[in-house]
Write a protein that holds these residues in place. Structure first.
Motif, PDB file in Angstrom:
ATOM      1  N   PRO A   1       1.079  -1.288  -0.109  1.00 54.23           N
ATOM      2  CA  PRO A   1      -0.138   0.143   0.162  1.00 54.23           C
ATOM      3  C   PRO A   1       0.608   1.404   0.217  1.00 54.23           C
ATOM      4  O   PRO A   1       0.443   2.577  -0.806  1.00 54.23           O
ATOM      5  CB  PRO A   1      -0.366   0.013   1.256  1.00 54.23           C
ATOM      6  N   GLU A   2       1.980   1.400   0.782  1.00 52.37           N
ATOM      7  CA  GLU A   2       2.782   2.370   0.693  1.00 52.37           C
ATOM      8  C   GLU A   2       3.659   2.777  -1.138  1.00 52.37           C
ATOM      9  O   GLU A   2       4.111   3.941  -0.693  1.00 52.37           O
ATOM     10  CB  GLU A   2       3.536   2.436   1.777  1.00 52.37           C
ATOM     11  N   ALA A   3       3.569   2.224  -1.417  1.00 53.46           N
ATOM     12  CA  ALA A   3       4.352   2.022  -3.116  1.00 53.46           C
ATOM     13  C   ALA A   3       3.262   2.427  -4.043  1.00 53.46           C
ATOM     14  O   ALA A   3       3.565   3.002  -4.987  1.00 53.46           O
ATOM     15  CB  ALA A   3       4.581   0.696  -3.237  1.00 53.46           C
ATOM     16  N   ARG A   4       1.749   3.040  -3.387  1.00 54.90           N
ATOM     17  CA  ARG A   4       0.771   3.301  -4.540  1.00 54.90           C
ATOM     18  C   ARG A   4       0.528   4.318  -5.373  1.00 54.90           C
ATOM     19  O   ARG A   4       0.177   4.727  -6.376  1.00 54.90           O
ATOM     20  CB  ARG A   4      -0.753   3.044  -3.656  1.00 54.90           C
ATOM     21  N   GLY A   5       1.632   5.787  -4.500  1.00 55.61           N
ATOM     22  CA  GLY A   5       1.308   6.938  -4.782  1.00 55.61           C
ATOM     23  C   GLY A   5       2.113   7.795  -5.056  1.00 55.61           C
ATOM     24  O   GLY A   5       2.630   8.064  -6.620  1.00 55.61           O
TER      25      GLY A   5
ATOM     26  N   GLY B   1      15.541  -7.229   1.850  1.00 51.60           N
ATOM     27  CA  GLY B   1      15.860  -7.583  -0.048  1.00 51.60           C
ATOM     28  C   GLY B   1      17.479  -6.974   0.146  1.00 51.60           C
ATOM     29  O   GLY B   1      17.798  -6.294   0.436  1.00 51.60           O
ATOM     30  N   LEU B   2      17.579  -7.344  -1.201  1.00 50.31           N
ATOM     31  CA  LEU B   2      19.061  -7.071  -1.913  1.00 50.31           C
ATOM     32  C   LEU B   2      19.366  -5.872  -2.148  1.00 50.31           C
ATOM     33  O   LEU B   2      19.951  -4.531  -2.265  1.00 50.31           O
ATOM     34  CB  LEU B   2      19.549  -8.139  -2.528  1.00 50.31           C
ATOM     35  N   TYR B   3      18.529  -5.677  -2.714  1.00 47.77           N
ATOM     36  CA  TYR B   3      18.169  -4.298  -3.832  1.00 47.77           C
ATOM     37  C   TYR B   3      17.333  -2.985  -3.434  1.00 47.77           C
ATOM     38  O   TYR B   3      18.117  -1.563  -3.723  1.00 47.77           O
ATOM     39  CB  TYR B   3      18.111  -4.362  -5.570  1.00 47.77           C
ATOM     40  N   LYS B   4      16.234  -3.279  -3.183  1.00 46.08           N
ATOM     41  CA  LYS B   4      15.400  -2.242  -3.316  1.00 46.08           C
ATOM     42  C   LYS B   4      14.986  -1.078  -1.956  1.00 46.08           C
ATOM     43  O   LYS B   4      13.895  -1.511  -1.580  1.00 46.08           O
ATOM     44  CB  LYS B   4      14.176  -3.072  -3.867  1.00 46.08           C
ATOM     45  N   ILE B   5      16.126  -1.407  -1.722  1.00 45.00           N
ATOM     46  CA  ILE B   5      16.095   0.011  -0.146  1.00 45.00           C
ATOM     47  C   ILE B   5      15.250   1.218  -0.617  1.00 45.00           C
ATOM     48  O   ILE B   5      14.190   1.304   1.229  1.00 45.00           O
ATOM     49  CB  ILE B   5      17.657   0.434  -0.318  1.00 45.00           C
ATOM     50  N   LEU B   6      14.244   1.187  -1.291  1.00 48.08           N
ATOM     51  CA  LEU B   6      13.585   2.416  -1.682  1.00 48.08           C
ATOM     52  C   LEU B   6      11.588   1.553  -0.895  1.00 48.08           C
ATOM     53  O   LEU B   6      10.732   2.471  -0.563  1.00 48.08           O
ATOM     54  CB  LEU B   6      13.497   3.121  -2.124  1.00 48.08           C
ATOM     55  N   LEU B   7      11.782   0.526  -1.049  1.00 46.22           N
ATOM     56  CA  LEU B   7      10.294   0.016  -0.306  1.00 46.22           C
ATOM     57  C   LEU B   7      10.456  -0.038   0.900  1.00 46.22           C
ATOM     58  O   LEU B   7       9.516  -0.315   1.721  1.00 46.22           O
ATOM     59  CB  LEU B   7      10.655  -1.549  -0.912  1.00 46.22           C
ATOM     60  N   ASP B   8      11.917  -0.868   1.952  1.00 48.98           N
ATOM     61  CA  ASP B   8      11.648  -1.153   3.103  1.00 48.98           C
ATOM     62  C   ASP B   8      11.526   1.138   3.835  1.00 48.98           C
ATOM     63  O   ASP B   8      11.407   1.230   4.701  1.00 48.98           O
ATOM     64  CB  ASP B   8      13.213  -1.343   3.243  1.00 48.98           C
ATOM     65  N   VAL B   9      12.484   1.649   2.993  1.00 51.74           N
ATOM     66  CA  VAL B   9      12.281   3.664   3.569  1.00 51.74           C
ATOM     67  C   VAL B   9      10.699   3.233   3.463  1.00 51.74           C
ATOM     68  O   VAL B   9      10.195   4.308   4.346  1.00 51.74           O
ATOM     69  CB  VAL B   9      12.657   4.110   2.669  1.00 51.74           C
ATOM     70  N   LEU B  10       9.994   3.265   2.714  1.00 49.65           N
ATOM     71  CA  LEU B  10       8.851   3.836   2.406  1.00 49.65           C
ATOM     72  C   LEU B  10       7.415   2.993   3.340  1.00 49.65           C
ATOM     73  O   LEU B  10       6.940   3.664   4.152  1.00 49.65           O
ATOM     74  CB  LEU B  10       8.022   3.454   1.134  1.00 49.65           C
TER      75      LEU B  10
END
Ligand code: GDD
Ligand code: MN
Length: 356
Positions: A160-164, A187-196
């Protein structure tokens, strides 16, 4: 004072920006990156290179650059992924604002100060995007673009946090350093998803940029990373899609059991009872397990769940028919219809029947 805070950054010598750049075999790219950043920034910055003992001597090149430029080098013993390298860099950063970017110049240095300015101006997060007007990708064949768009759609579906966000896959963003320090990579690569998910930024800015071809060397992303990506999405979504599918499968068992128990009843009646029993047991299990703690009033949720299931069934039927008419074999058409029904079901359950 009427000055615009976003331009203040350019002149305000007291704001330090920490650029965090993970590296693995980027010796050839670092000098050009430092040049580009020096041209791009008129305010103070530090470049934190987090290198995983690259065999090509990236760390030595970085140390040499550090003699004449604001570069700091952190070396980790073995290759442990971009995401954890970024968090490690943030722990060493001295600036209040961190800009995360790649070393290979695919993320244009001239965009980095724009990202930092957004955070300085009050945004919790500023994300470089390839998929907004003014942004783009140079030199990608259609299939790579399709994979990338598909991956972004999957992230928006499950998180949900990635929706916008138009580019939730982005590896180019600015955020407050203290938030980045606390992130635990999933995960190994997608740090932005963790930040979100973990920093829960409220005000998010998007800044378009053109993802250029790699300056030198080759991408470190391989098939393994695609699998890692799907796993990361599962972890971040609390494994909900899998739980939802397991509950759905259990519903088939419940229906068969009801059919068995109602042995003497005419099929058009027992089948209806079996269907209703499975919808209700699925609802109860999803409420207690898949979406625990969500959903509001049980009765209203139960009614909404029926509507969601009906919509999913309709999607199943329509997609199967459309694909069949388009020439797809009937078995594949029906299987893809089931998949479409599942997705519709899940989305409606998650966003509506079990709205948090
Ligand atoms: N320390 C460290 N450890 N650095 C790594 C590792 C690692 O295990 N793996 C990759 N890197 C570094 C690379 O040296 C480069 O500076 C950066 O991380 C990105 O790696 P690439 O191999 O160039 O990735 P890409 O171009 O396919 O994808 C990048 O850009 C996308 C679009 O913004 C990544 O940042 C993706 O996450 C991003 O989606
Ligand atoms: Mn790259």
């Amino acid at each position: 004072m009427t000055s615009d805070s976003s331009t203040d950054l350019v002149t305000n010598a007291s704001v330090l920006i920490s650029l965090i750049v993970p590296t693995y075999n980027e010796a050839e790219n670092l000098p050009a990156l430092v040049d580009g950043l020096r041209r791009a920034f008129s305010s103070p910055f530090e470049l934190i290179v987090v290198d995983d003992s690259s065999p090509d001597g990236t760390a030595d090149v970085a140390r040499r650059l550090a003699e004449t430029a604001p570069v700091r080098v952190i070396v980790r013993e073995r290759r442990a992924g971009l995401s954890s390298a970024v968090v490690e860099g943030a722990r060493h950063a001295r600036g209040q604002i961190a800009v995360v970017m790649d070393a290979d110049l695919q993320h244009p240095p001239e965009i980095a100060p724009l990202l930092a300015q957004r955070v300085w101006a009050g945004f919790d997060l500023a994300v470089g995007t390839r998929f907004k007007k003014g942004g783009g990708i140079e030199g990608w064949p259609l299939y790579r673009l399709a994979i990338s768009k598909g991956a972004a759609a999957l992230a928006r579906l499950l998180i949900p946090e990635a929706r916008g966000l138009s580019d939730p896959e982005s590896g180019f963003f600015a955020v407050r350093t203290d938030c980045l320090r606390r992130v635990r990579p999933t995960g190994l690569y997608k740090i932005l998803l963790d930040v979100l998910v973990q920093c829960r930024p409220e005000k998010i800015a998007e800044v378009p940029y053109v993802f250029r071809p790699r300056a030198r060397g080759r991408s470190k992303l391989g098939l393994r990373h695609m699998a890692d990506y799907v796993l990361q999405l599962m972890r971040l979504s609390g494994w909900r899609p899998l739980k939802f599918a397991a509950v759905g499968a259990s519903g088939v068992g419940v229906a068969e059991g009801v059919l068995y128990a109602l042995g003497g009843v005419p099929f058009h009646l027992s089948a209806a009872a079996a269907l209703e029993a499975s919808i209700t047991s699925n609802y109860v299990l999803n409420r207690a397990w898949t979406f625990r703690g969500r959903g509001g009033s049980p009765l209203r949720g139960w009614a909404k769940y029926h509507a969601a299931v009906a919509a999913g069934g309709l999607a199943n039927y329509l997609v199967a028919n459309a694909l069949y008419l388009a020439g797809v074999s009937k078995y594949l058409a029906y299987a893809l219809g089931v998949l479409a029904g599942f997705v519709a079901n899940y989305v409606l359950a998650e966003r509506w029947a079990f709205k948090s």
